[in-house]
Design a protein around this motif. Sequence first.
Motif, PDB file in Angstrom:
ATOM      1  N   ILE A  48       0.208 -17.166   5.741  1.00 24.67           N
ATOM      2  CA  ILE A  48      -0.506 -16.820   6.971  1.00 24.67           C
ATOM      3  C   ILE A  48       0.491 -16.614   8.107  1.00 24.67           C
ATOM      4  N   ARG A  49       1.451 -17.503   8.244  1.00 32.14           N
ATOM      5  CA  ARG A  49       2.440 -17.390   9.331  1.00 32.14           C
ATOM      6  C   ARG A  49       3.317 -16.150   9.160  1.00 32.14           C
ATOM      7  N   LEU A  50       3.710 -15.848   7.926  1.00 33.46           N
ATOM      8  CA  LEU A  50       4.509 -14.644   7.698  1.00 33.46           C
ATOM      9  C   LEU A  50       3.712 -13.396   8.056  1.00 33.46           C
ATOM     10  N   GLN A  51       2.433 -13.380   7.714  1.00 36.60           N
ATOM     11  CA  GLN A  51       1.590 -12.232   8.033  1.00 36.60           C
ATOM     12  C   GLN A  51       1.434 -12.092   9.548  1.00 36.60           C
ATOM     13  N   GLU A  52       1.270 -13.201  10.238  1.00 40.68           N
ATOM     14  CA  GLU A  52       1.189 -13.158  11.701  1.00 40.68           C
ATOM     15  C   GLU A  52       2.474 -12.568  12.282  1.00 40.68           C
ATOM     16  N   GLY A  53       3.612 -12.928  11.711  1.00 41.67           N
ATOM     17  CA  GLY A  53       4.890 -12.398  12.183  1.00 41.67           C
ATOM     18  C   GLY A  53       4.991 -10.893  12.018  1.00 41.67           C
ATOM     19  N   ARG A  54       4.316 -10.369  11.018  1.00 41.46           N
ATOM     20  CA  ARG A  54       4.331  -8.919  10.790  1.00 41.46           C
ATOM     21  C   ARG A  54       3.629  -8.157  11.917  1.00 41.46           C
ATOM     22  N   LYS A  55       2.851  -8.863  12.740  1.00 42.01           N
ATOM     23  CA  LYS A  55       2.165  -8.224  13.868  1.00 42.01           C
ATOM     24  C   LYS A  55       3.074  -8.094  15.091  1.00 42.01           C
ATOM     25  N   SER A  56       4.229  -8.768  15.071  1.00 41.37           N
ATOM     26  CA  SER A  56       5.097  -8.765  16.245  1.00 41.37           C
ATOM     27  C   SER A  56       5.782  -7.414  16.429  1.00 41.37           C
ATOM     28  N   GLN A  57       6.297  -7.178  17.633  1.00 37.95           N
ATOM     29  CA  GLN A  57       7.002  -5.930  17.925  1.00 37.95           C
ATOM     30  C   GLN A  57       8.241  -5.774  17.053  1.00 37.95           C
ATOM     31  N   VAL A  58       8.863  -6.873  16.687  1.00 33.45           N
ATOM     32  CA  VAL A  58      10.050  -6.821  15.844  1.00 33.45           C
ATOM     33  C   VAL A  58       9.719  -6.175  14.504  1.00 33.45           C
ATOM     34  N   ALA A  59       8.491  -6.369  14.038  1.00 32.52           N
ATOM     35  CA  ALA A  59       8.086  -5.863  12.731  1.00 32.52           C
ATOM     36  C   ALA A  59       7.531  -4.443  12.790  1.00 32.52           C
ATOM     37  N   GLN A  60       7.538  -3.802  13.939  1.00 38.14           N
ATOM     38  CA  GLN A  60       6.971  -2.465  14.071  1.00 38.14           C
ATOM     39  C   GLN A  60       7.622  -1.466  13.127  1.00 38.14           C
ATOM     40  N   THR A  61       8.906  -1.655  12.850  1.00 39.10           N
ATOM     41  CA  THR A  61       9.626  -0.722  11.975  1.00 39.10           C
ATOM     42  C   THR A  61       9.769  -1.270  10.558  1.00 39.10           C
ATOM     43  N   GLY A  62       8.926  -2.202  10.216  1.00 37.01           N
ATOM     44  CA  GLY A  62       8.980  -2.755   8.870  1.00 37.01           C
ATOM     45  C   GLY A  62       9.392  -4.203   8.853  1.00 37.01           C
ATOM     46  N   GLY A  63       9.962  -4.678   9.932  1.00 39.61           N
ATOM     47  CA  GLY A  63      10.316  -6.085  10.044  1.00 39.61           C
ATOM     48  C   GLY A  63      11.512  -6.472   9.209  1.00 39.61           C
ATOM     49  N   VAL A  64      11.795  -7.726   9.241  1.00 41.85           N
ATOM     50  CA  VAL A  64      12.900  -8.293   8.467  1.00 41.85           C
ATOM     51  C   VAL A  64      12.365  -9.459   7.658  1.00 41.85           C
ATOM     52  N   LEU A  65      13.063  -9.805   6.618  1.00 36.96           N
ATOM     53  CA  LEU A  65      12.662 -10.966   5.826  1.00 36.96           C
ATOM     54  C   LEU A  65      13.050 -12.234   6.565  1.00 36.96           C
ATOM     55  N   SER A  66      12.204 -13.231   6.463  1.00 35.50           N
ATOM     56  CA  SER A  66      12.512 -14.524   7.066  1.00 35.50           C
ATOM     57  C   SER A  66      13.652 -15.176   6.285  1.00 35.50           C
ATOM     58  N   PRO A  67      14.745 -15.522   6.952  1.00 38.24           N
ATOM     59  CA  PRO A  67      15.857 -16.144   6.221  1.00 38.24           C
ATOM     60  C   PRO A  67      15.481 -17.530   5.686  1.00 38.24           C
TER      61      PRO A  67
END
Length: 86
Positions: A48-67
Amino acid sequence: MNVPLGPDKTLQRRAIYMTDGTELDAEAAEKLKKLWVDVHIEDHEMCIRLQEGRKSQVAQTGGVLSPHWERSVRNFQEQVVSALSE
Protein backbone atom coordinates in the motif's frame (compact mmCIF):
# COMPACT_ATOMS: atom_id res chain seq x y z
CA MET A 1 -1.86 -12.98 -11.39
CA ASN A 2 -2.43 -9.30 -10.66
CA VAL A 3 -5.15 -7.55 -12.65
CA PRO A 4 -5.13 -3.74 -12.43
CA LEU A 5 -8.68 -2.46 -11.92
CA GLY A 6 -7.77 1.21 -11.53
CA PRO A 7 -5.04 3.46 -10.17
CA ASP A 8 -5.83 2.41 -6.61
CA LYS A 9 -7.20 -1.11 -6.97
CA THR A 10 -5.80 -4.47 -8.09
CA LEU A 11 -7.46 -7.86 -8.24
CA GLN A 12 -5.14 -10.67 -7.19
CA ARG A 13 -5.68 -14.28 -8.25
CA ARG A 14 -3.49 -17.03 -6.90
CA ALA A 15 -3.08 -20.74 -7.59
CA ILE A 16 -1.05 -23.16 -5.53
CA TYR A 17 0.68 -25.94 -7.45
CA MET A 18 2.30 -29.02 -5.97
CA THR A 19 5.46 -30.20 -7.70
CA ASP A 20 5.72 -33.66 -6.17
CA GLY A 21 2.54 -35.05 -7.76
CA THR A 22 0.54 -35.20 -4.53
CA GLU A 23 -3.00 -33.99 -4.24
CA LEU A 24 -4.17 -32.16 -1.15
CA ASP A 25 -7.39 -32.94 0.62
CA ALA A 26 -9.70 -30.01 1.39
CA GLU A 27 -8.33 -29.51 4.91
CA ALA A 28 -4.68 -29.49 3.80
CA ALA A 29 -5.50 -27.15 0.91
CA GLU A 30 -7.27 -24.77 3.30
CA LYS A 31 -4.25 -24.79 5.66
CA LEU A 32 -1.91 -23.99 2.78
CA LYS A 33 -4.23 -21.22 1.59
CA LYS A 34 -4.33 -19.74 5.12
CA LEU A 35 -0.53 -19.82 5.31
CA TRP A 36 -0.26 -17.98 1.99
CA VAL A 37 -2.81 -15.36 3.09
CA ASP A 38 -1.00 -14.84 6.42
CA VAL A 39 2.33 -14.31 4.62
CA HIS A 40 0.68 -11.99 2.09
CA ILE A 41 -0.88 -9.88 4.86
CA GLU A 42 2.61 -9.25 6.25
CA ASP A 43 3.51 -7.53 2.95
CA HIS A 44 0.18 -5.78 2.44
CA GLU A 45 1.01 -2.55 4.31
CA MET A 46 4.32 -2.21 2.47
CA CYS A 47 2.56 -2.67 -0.89
CA ILE A 48 0.00 0.00 0.00
CA ARG A 49 2.78 2.46 0.91
CA LEU A 50 4.73 1.71 -2.27
CA GLN A 51 1.59 2.28 -4.34
CA GLU A 52 0.97 5.58 -2.56
CA GLY A 53 4.53 6.60 -3.43
CA ARG A 54 3.79 5.98 -7.09
CA LYS A 55 1.32 8.90 -6.90
CA SER A 56 4.08 11.38 -6.01
CA GLN A 57 5.58 13.84 -8.50
CA VAL A 58 8.86 11.93 -8.32
CA ALA A 59 7.09 8.94 -9.85
CA GLN A 60 5.57 10.89 -12.76
CA THR A 61 8.23 9.53 -15.11
CA GLY A 62 8.03 5.99 -13.82
CA GLY A 63 9.54 6.51 -10.41
CA VAL A 64 12.43 4.74 -8.80
CA LEU A 65 12.65 1.56 -6.81
CA SER A 66 12.71 1.94 -3.06
CA PRO A 67 16.25 1.09 -1.91
CA HIS A 68 14.77 -0.24 1.34
CA TRP A 69 11.74 -2.26 0.19
CA GLU A 70 12.54 -3.25 -3.39
CA ARG A 71 16.14 -4.47 -3.24
CA SER A 72 15.15 -7.93 -4.51
CA VAL A 73 13.28 -6.39 -7.45
CA ARG A 74 16.37 -4.35 -8.39
CA ASN A 75 18.57 -7.43 -8.04
CA PHE A 76 16.28 -9.44 -10.35
CA GLN A 77 16.21 -6.66 -12.94
CA GLU A 78 20.00 -6.43 -12.91
CA GLN A 79 20.27 -10.21 -13.41
CA VAL A 80 17.94 -10.00 -16.42
CA VAL A 81 19.95 -7.14 -17.93
CA SER A 82 23.20 -9.03 -17.34
CA ALA A 83 21.86 -12.23 -18.91
CA LEU A 84 20.56 -10.34 -21.95
CA SER A 85 23.82 -8.43 -22.35
CA GLU A 86 26.01 -11.53 -22.53
